[in-house]
Design an enzyme around this catalytic site. Structure first.
Site, PDB file in Angstrom:
ATOM      1  N   ASN A  10       0.738  -1.158  -0.051  1.00  0.00           N
ATOM      2  CA  ASN A  10       0.002   0.010  -0.009  1.00  0.00           C
ATOM      3  C   ASN A  10       0.918   1.113   0.026  1.00  0.00           C
ATOM      4  O   ASN A  10       1.504   1.647   1.086  1.00  0.00           O
ATOM      5  CB  ASN A  10      -0.862  -0.102   1.226  1.00  0.00           C
ATOM      6  CG  ASN A  10      -1.931   1.191   1.303  1.00  0.00           C
ATOM      7  OD1 ASN A  10      -1.876   2.087   0.508  1.00  0.00           O
ATOM      8  ND2 ASN A  10      -2.806   1.011   2.175  1.00  0.00           N
ATOM      9  N   ARG A  93      -2.342  -2.101  -3.540  1.00  0.00           N
ATOM     10  CA  ARG A  93      -3.570  -1.330  -3.692  1.00  0.00           C
ATOM     11  C   ARG A  93      -3.484   0.034  -4.509  1.00  0.00           C
ATOM     12  O   ARG A  93      -2.566   0.660  -4.534  1.00  0.00           O
ATOM     13  CB  ARG A  93      -3.782  -0.831  -1.976  1.00  0.00           C
ATOM     14  CG  ARG A  93      -5.086   0.274  -1.792  1.00  0.00           C
ATOM     15  CD  ARG A  93      -5.012   0.693  -0.551  1.00  0.00           C
ATOM     16  NE  ARG A  93      -6.063   1.564  -0.445  1.00  0.00           N
ATOM     17  CZ  ARG A  93      -6.235   2.862   0.186  1.00  0.00           C
ATOM     18  NH1 ARG A  93      -4.752   3.259   0.488  1.00  0.00           N
ATOM     19  NH2 ARG A  93      -7.254   3.601   0.064  1.00  0.00           N
ATOM     20  N   HIS A 182     -13.097   2.901  -0.557  1.00  0.00           N
ATOM     21  CA  HIS A 182     -12.724   2.036   0.536  1.00  0.00           C
ATOM     22  C   HIS A 182     -13.427   0.612  -0.096  1.00  0.00           C
ATOM     23  O   HIS A 182     -13.873  -0.276   0.825  1.00  0.00           O
ATOM     24  CB  HIS A 182     -13.579   2.176   1.705  1.00  0.00           C
ATOM     25  CG  HIS A 182     -12.970   3.565   2.548  1.00  0.00           C
ATOM     26  ND1 HIS A 182     -13.756   4.456   3.127  1.00  0.00           N
ATOM     27  CD2 HIS A 182     -11.685   3.963   2.778  1.00  0.00           C
ATOM     28  CE1 HIS A 182     -12.973   5.249   3.733  1.00  0.00           C
ATOM     29  NE2 HIS A 182     -11.844   5.019   3.664  1.00  0.00           N
ATOM     30  N   ARG A 243     -12.285  15.726   6.785  1.00  0.00           N
ATOM     31  CA  ARG A 243     -12.849  15.866   5.834  1.00  0.00           C
ATOM     32  C   ARG A 243     -14.358  16.305   6.346  1.00  0.00           C
ATOM     33  O   ARG A 243     -14.993  15.860   6.841  1.00  0.00           O
ATOM     34  CB  ARG A 243     -12.944  14.782   4.770  1.00  0.00           C
ATOM     35  CG  ARG A 243     -11.696  14.376   4.157  1.00  0.00           C
ATOM     36  CD  ARG A 243     -11.843  13.532   2.662  1.00  0.00           C
ATOM     37  NE  ARG A 243     -10.565  12.985   2.446  1.00  0.00           N
ATOM     38  CZ  ARG A 243     -10.406  11.470   2.890  1.00  0.00           C
ATOM     39  NH1 ARG A 243     -11.428  10.794   3.190  1.00  0.00           N
ATOM     40  NH2 ARG A 243      -9.063  11.052   2.281  1.00  0.00           N
ATOM     41  N   GLU A 386      -8.337  -5.142   4.697  1.00  0.00           N
ATOM     42  CA  GLU A 386      -8.137  -4.934   3.373  1.00  0.00           C
ATOM     43  C   GLU A 386      -6.777  -5.688   2.864  1.00  0.00           C
ATOM     44  O   GLU A 386      -6.885  -6.040   1.832  1.00  0.00           O
ATOM     45  CB  GLU A 386      -8.070  -3.365   3.226  1.00  0.00           C
ATOM     46  CG  GLU A 386      -9.330  -2.736   3.490  1.00  0.00           C
ATOM     47  CD  GLU A 386      -9.116  -0.981   3.664  1.00  0.00           C
ATOM     48  OE1 GLU A 386      -8.815  -0.781   5.024  1.00  0.00           O
ATOM     49  OE2 GLU A 386      -9.485  -0.201   3.026  1.00  0.00           O
TER      50      GLU A 386
END
Ligand code: ADP
Length: 402
Positions: A10, A93, A182, A243, A386
């Site tokens: 990742n 990823r 996601h 955010r 993940e």
């Protein structure tokens, strides 16, 4: 000897995270992290899971190439080097696959070029992924390497959910649509949740609430994503750590016209200085809950806004799905913050939703139900994984092609 190991990479803008998995039992053999890449105080940490030994270092790591070389040396020290015949594949990823990639994809020059073409849609992420990919390809050009896209699981959204109410000619010219992110987590968690309620994924309708520092919700019908809260970028939807999530787009014009802010300043404000951090000065839910418990009004307001938005999405996705088998909480906040889970479903008893206080208070790393026995809709906690999902998809594609 059959190759059964998969390395998951990742590569972020200033960090590289990696895990080496054995696909026979899904165990981790090694995990590590290189962060602050490009700074003088780069840090790295490598754990050889098998022996439990952890090594840490602080020294400048100039770029992603150097980061992957450091990773490769650490793995080699543990006898798990990239040249091992037991390494079956490397899974990368990738945040943004847009319309070009709707499935895990074996990486070749054409795939690299296409991910590069998508950089304007993911200017922070895709260049970092490409740097990681190019280095990994140079280290092991002969090995299957697979790109697994965060957007792929959401590519099944119907046009009615994926399109904004814009002139399609304008939208298409600039590739503007709702891609969602996601996806690897939503895919994994929705599948595990179906099993938890005793159904095959094809028969289960699930609302997934992925609440980490970034946060997104999705509506999954029969294993297929039909809506998600993030859009063209990860900015849309839920209130997140930093955010804003949803706001009236005219807020942006107003900040520019009246506030005199530049595009970059608004971008930074909405992505990095809003959400929980903007509302109360903290983005870590643990700290916010501590402040709420001490009677801090700003933290309480931030928490209430966070929960209000979350509840609206649960209601919206309930309406989208019509029938819901499970509402599932995952990621750092979803897996750990019982007050968030309790508050998010409070008052939704008419929808068949409730949490059992005792079950909700239990901590653990296993998938579990937290709704009262016999509840019409299950409420569950499913720790996301993940890396395992990326490794599983990578291994499936690599072995299919070997
Ligand atoms: P990401 O992958 O988006 O960086 P994670 O899924 O790791 O995020 O979630 C990180 C967030 O999880 C932290 O910012 C923190 O708010 C929250 N978190 C972690 N542990 C707890 C806890 N015990 N209680 C409440 N929140 C927690």
């Amino acid at each position: 000897m059959t190759a059964t190991r998969v390395l998951v990479l990742n590569s972020g803008s200033s960090s590289v995270k990696y895990q080496l998995l054995d696909m026979r039992d899904h165990s981790r053999l090694a995990v590590g992290l290189v962060e602050r890449i490009g700074e003088d105080s780069s840090r790295r940490k490598h754990t050889h899971v098998v022996s439990g030994e952890t090594r840490e270092a602080e020294e400048r790591i100039a770029d992603h190439e150097a980061a992957l070389k450091a990773m490769s040396e650490e793995l080699a020290r543990d006898g798990l080097g990239l040249d091992s015949p037991q390494l079956a594949a490397i899974g990368h990823r990738v945040v943004q696959g847009a319309g070009s990639f709707t499935e895990p994809t074996l990486i070749d020059d054409g795939v690299v070029a296409e991910i590069e073409r998508l950089v304007p849609l993911a200017p922070l992420h895709n260049p970092a992924h490409l740097a990681g990919m190019r280095t990994a390809l140079a280290l092991r050009p002969d090995l299957p390497q697979v790109a697994v896209f965060d957007t792929a699981f959401h590519s099944t959204m119907p046009e009615s959910a994926a399109r904004y109410a814009l002139d399609p000619a304008v939208a298409d010219k600039y590739s503007i649509r709702r891609y969602g992110f996601h996806g690897t987590s939503h895919a994994y968690v929705s599948r595990v949740a179906a099993g938890l309620v005793g159904k095959a994924p094809e028969d289960a309708n699930v609302i997934v609430l992925h609440l980490g520092n970034g946060a997104s919700a999705s509506a999954v019908r029969g294993g297929v994503c039909v809506d998600t809260s993030m859009g063209l970028t990860p900015l849309e939807g839920l209130v997140m750590g930093t955010r804003s999530g949803d706001l009236d787009p005219a807020v942006i014009f107003h900040l520019m016209r009246v506030g005199g802010m530049s595009v970059d300043e608004v971008d930074t404000l909405l992505n990095k200085k809003s959400g929980l951090l903007g509302l109360c000065g903290d983005n870590d839910m643990r700290e916010i809950r501590r402040r709420v418990d001490e009677g801090d009004d700003r933290a309480k307001l931030a928490f209430d806004i966070y929960i209000h938005r979350l509840k609206k999405y649960i209601g919206a996705y309930y309406a989208v799905l019509g029938r819901v088998d499970a509402v599932v909480f995952t990621a750092g906040v979803g897996e750990n913050a019982s007050p968030v889970r309790e508050a998010a479903v409070a008052g939704l008893e008419e929808l068949g939703l409730a949490v059992d206080a005792e079950l909700n208070a239990v901590r653990g790393d296993q998938p579990r139900l937290i709704s009262p026995e016999g509840a019409r809709v299950a409420v569950a906690v499913v720790p996301t994984d993940e890396e395992l999902e990326i490794a599983t998809q990578t291994y499936a594609l690599a072995t299919e092609n070997s």
